[in-house]
Enzyme design. Structure first.
Site, mmCIF file in Angstrom:
data_model
loop_
_atom_site.group_PDB
_atom_site.id
_atom_site.type_symbol
_atom_site.label_atom_id
_atom_site.label_comp_id
_atom_site.label_asym_id
_atom_site.label_seq_id
_atom_site.Cartn_x
_atom_site.Cartn_y
_atom_site.Cartn_z
ATOM 1 N N GLU A 289 -1.337 -2.028 2.232
ATOM 2 C CA GLU A 289 -2.319 -1.005 2.967
ATOM 3 C C GLU A 289 -3.786 -1.044 2.483
ATOM 4 O OE1 GLU A 289 -1.699 -0.420 6.126
ATOM 5 O OE2 GLU A 289 0.558 0.153 6.128
ATOM 6 N N CYS B 298 -9.727 4.095 5.662
ATOM 7 C CA CYS B 298 -9.770 2.724 5.856
ATOM 8 C C CYS B 298 -10.020 2.288 7.172
ATOM 9 C CB CYS B 298 -8.568 2.012 5.270
ATOM 10 S SG CYS B 298 -6.909 3.107 5.731
ATOM 11 N N ASN C 63 -8.138 9.179 -1.061
ATOM 12 C CA ASN C 63 -8.614 9.569 0.459
ATOM 13 C C ASN C 63 -7.873 10.434 0.972
ATOM 14 O OD1 ASN C 63 -7.413 7.223 0.812
ATOM 15 N ND2 ASN C 63 -8.672 6.584 2.408
ATOM 16 N N GLY D 161 -4.995 1.141 -0.865
ATOM 17 C CA GLY D 161 -6.003 1.081 -1.876
ATOM 18 C C GLY D 161 -6.881 -0.149 -1.292
ATOM 19 N N SER D 162 -7.834 -0.726 -2.553
ATOM 20 C CA SER D 162 -8.524 -1.552 -2.420
ATOM 21 C C SER D 162 -7.879 -2.927 -2.142
ATOM 22 C CB SER D 162 -9.368 -1.556 -3.400
ATOM 23 O OG SER D 162 -9.044 -1.645 -4.417
ATOM 24 N N LYS E 143 3.412 7.109 -8.036
ATOM 25 C CA LYS E 143 2.280 7.351 -8.818
ATOM 26 C C LYS E 143 1.054 7.896 -7.625
ATOM 27 C CE LYS E 143 -1.131 5.205 -10.179
ATOM 28 N NZ LYS E 143 -2.225 6.304 -9.571
ATOM 29 N N ALA E 144 0.829 8.864 -7.390
ATOM 30 C CA ALA E 144 -0.306 9.446 -6.543
ATOM 31 C C ALA E 144 -1.671 9.221 -7.410
ATOM 32 C CB ALA E 144 0.047 10.482 -5.899
ATOM 33 N N GLU F 290 3.420 0.848 8.136
ATOM 34 C CA GLU F 290 3.610 2.139 8.003
ATOM 35 C C GLU F 290 3.869 2.889 9.147
ATOM 36 O OE1 GLU F 290 1.205 3.082 4.498
ATOM 37 O OE2 GLU F 290 3.031 3.166 3.403
#
Ligand code: NAD
Length: 475
Positions: free
Chosen positions: A249, A283, A151, A227-228, A174-175, A457
């Protein structure tokens, strides 16, 4: 116009060669933008070895010198902002101005960490015995592994890259394979700024295969994931098995509380604009709207008006106010939320359908008359859907706001100090915006509670996430 997608390992850009690859799709058109190479197991091992080898020298590099490199990278991001924003809009879909703000904010975050990395102070604690010295120091954790979603192609990676590097850690990131270009461009800025080989490594692949290879490696000492919730829990368990520090996160389902003493028009204008930013794929996006009875009708009317006024289109077109969803999974999810809402008696005040016949567009949608236990009120929508329901009292709405397992962001609109205090104290969330949506800045901590994860963060907490505390007792 797009970018050349490569891996970056031990200071080398690595292309397709004999590697597996996947297509990157433009969500506004559904067409292929480029091919993305996947890291082989040997590539991942090379990244681990390079980050491990670089850790000693990088952690011993003075914070002052590390700071200068980071500031140079930030300067390059600003110089290249138009290009990076175009890359990002093509792969992710968000309107170009939103992309550009994201890139500029990424530069600001890098500057923040560059400064804060110079202030990783320890302290001297007075000893109980005469002549003793008690020293507390902060040391970089070691090699970190980061995993970022689709996102925010630059904002999410930069929080991890800048935090880790400023603290003296080295990193393998790792994007997202769905939006790889933004992070490729960021890494170029660090490489061109002169960050030494091995300090920052960028890989892509099948997410589960990469995380399962990298996280258990004894070289990795810290894991950071955005992420989820289900994937976060899975990776947190993997990190825990190796007793590794972790920052998670995860998703949210942010409540918005609009009280009768607030101006419903002003509140609707502020929060509707925030709702449809990035087509709701954020998020901290506001996702459950509770409006006190007197203000309810006016708030809904204005919100619907705002949603109807949004122009959908390719993010590179000037008039576009909302782009497509980033992938077809979100389209299916939106339809499922809307169908459930309709089946439960919900009214679609506007929107509710796919838009156009190419790309992954979904209309800005407002849903009313929906029960609290419906899918849209309990599962993170991650899209342009706004369910709005009425409430009667402060205690009732705080209880409803806290009723889900999530606790990321929350918002309230009120002119009463007593209500603002009650909301600030009573809401279970990592961030509370009162008459404000400014809950994410480089200088302030960003993170959740409950199923939304742990760790922060941003702010000084974001740097501490990459530091271990050591106590030295000297007699
Ligand atoms: P998903 O749950 O499969 O993936 C979420 C992210 O995790 C993706 O970036 C994916 O590449 C990564 N991932 C998946 N499995 C992984 C693994 N084993 N190891 C490492 N990384 C892994 O599903 P999705 O369709 O991409 O997203 C669905 C939901 O995720 C959204 O509805 C939203 O709730 C949540 N999400 C949250 C954020 C956030 O900023 N917190 C970002 C994106 C998605």
């Amino acid at each position: 116009m797009y970018t050349d997608l490569k891996l970056y390992i031990d200071g080398q850009w690595l292309g397709a060669d004999n590697r597996k690859s996947e297509d990157v799709i433009n969500p506004a058109t559904g067409k292929v933008l480029a091919k993305l190479p996947h890291a082989s197991k040997a590539d991942l091992d090379a990244a681990l070895a390079a980050a491990d080898k670089a850790f000693g020298p990088w952690s011993r590099t003075s914070a002052y010198d590390r700071s200068n490199l980071l500031r140079k990278a930030a300067m390059l991001m600003r110089e290249r902002a138009d290009h990076i924003a175009r890359v990002q809009t093509q792969e992710q879909g968000k309107p170009f101005p939103e992309s550009r703000i994201e890139v500029m904010t990424s530069a600001d975050i890098t500057d923040w960490y560059a400064e804060e990395g110079r202030r990783a102070y320890g302290r001297i604690v007075p000893g109980r015995m005469k002549g003793t010295r008690q020293i507390v120091v902060q040391e970089p954790i070691g090699v970190a592994a980061a995993f970022t979603p689709w996102n925010f192609p630059t904002l999410t990676p930069i929080r991890k890259i800048a935090g880790a590097l400023a603290a003296g850690c080295t990193l393998i990131i790792k994007a997202s394979e769905e939006v790889p270009g933004g992070c490729v461009e960021l890494v170029k800025c660090f490489a061109d700024a002169g960050v030494p080989a091995g300090v920052l490594n960028l890989v892509f692949g099948v997410p589960a295969e990469v995380s399962e290879h990298i996280i258990p490696s004894p070289i990795i000492k810290k894991v950071s994931f955005t992420g989820s919730v289900p994937v976060g829990k899975h990776l947190a368990a993997m990190a825990a098995r190796g007793m590794k520090r972790a920052t998670m996160e995860l998703g949210g389902h942010s409540p918005v509380l609009v009280f009768d003493d607030a101006d419903p028009i002003k509140a609707a204008d502020t929060i509707a604009a925030f709702k449809y930013r990035n087509a709701g794929q954020v998020c901290i996006s506001p996702t459950r709207f509770y409006v006190q009875e007197k203000n309810y009708a006016k708030f809904v009317e204005r919100f619907v008006e705002y949603a109807k006024g949004l122009t959908l289109g390719d993010g590179l077109e000037k008039e576009t106010k909302m782009g497509p969803l980033a992938n077809p999974r979100r389209l299916d999810a939106m339809e499922s939320f809307v169908n459930d809402a309709k089946a439960r008696g919900g009214k679609i005040a506007t929107g509710g359908n796919r838009h156009g016949n190419q790309g992954f567009f979904f209309e800005p949608t407002v849903i009313t008359d929906i029960p609290d236990d419906s899918k849209i009120m309990t599962e993170e929508p991650f899209g342009p859907l706004a369910p709005i329901v009425p409430f009667k009292t402060l205690d009732e709405v705080i209880e409803r706001a806290n009723s889900l397992p999530f606790g990321l962001a929350s918002y309230a609109f009120t002119t009463s100090t007593a209500t603002a205090n009650a909301v600030g104290d009573g809401i279970q969330a990592g961030m509370v915006g009162i008459n404000s949506v400014a809950v994410s800045t480089p200088e302030t901590p960003f993170g959740g509670v409950k199923d939304s994860g742990y760790g922060s963060e941003g702010g000084i907490e974001g740097l501490q996430a990459y530091l271990n505390t050591k106590f030295i007792s000297q007699a």
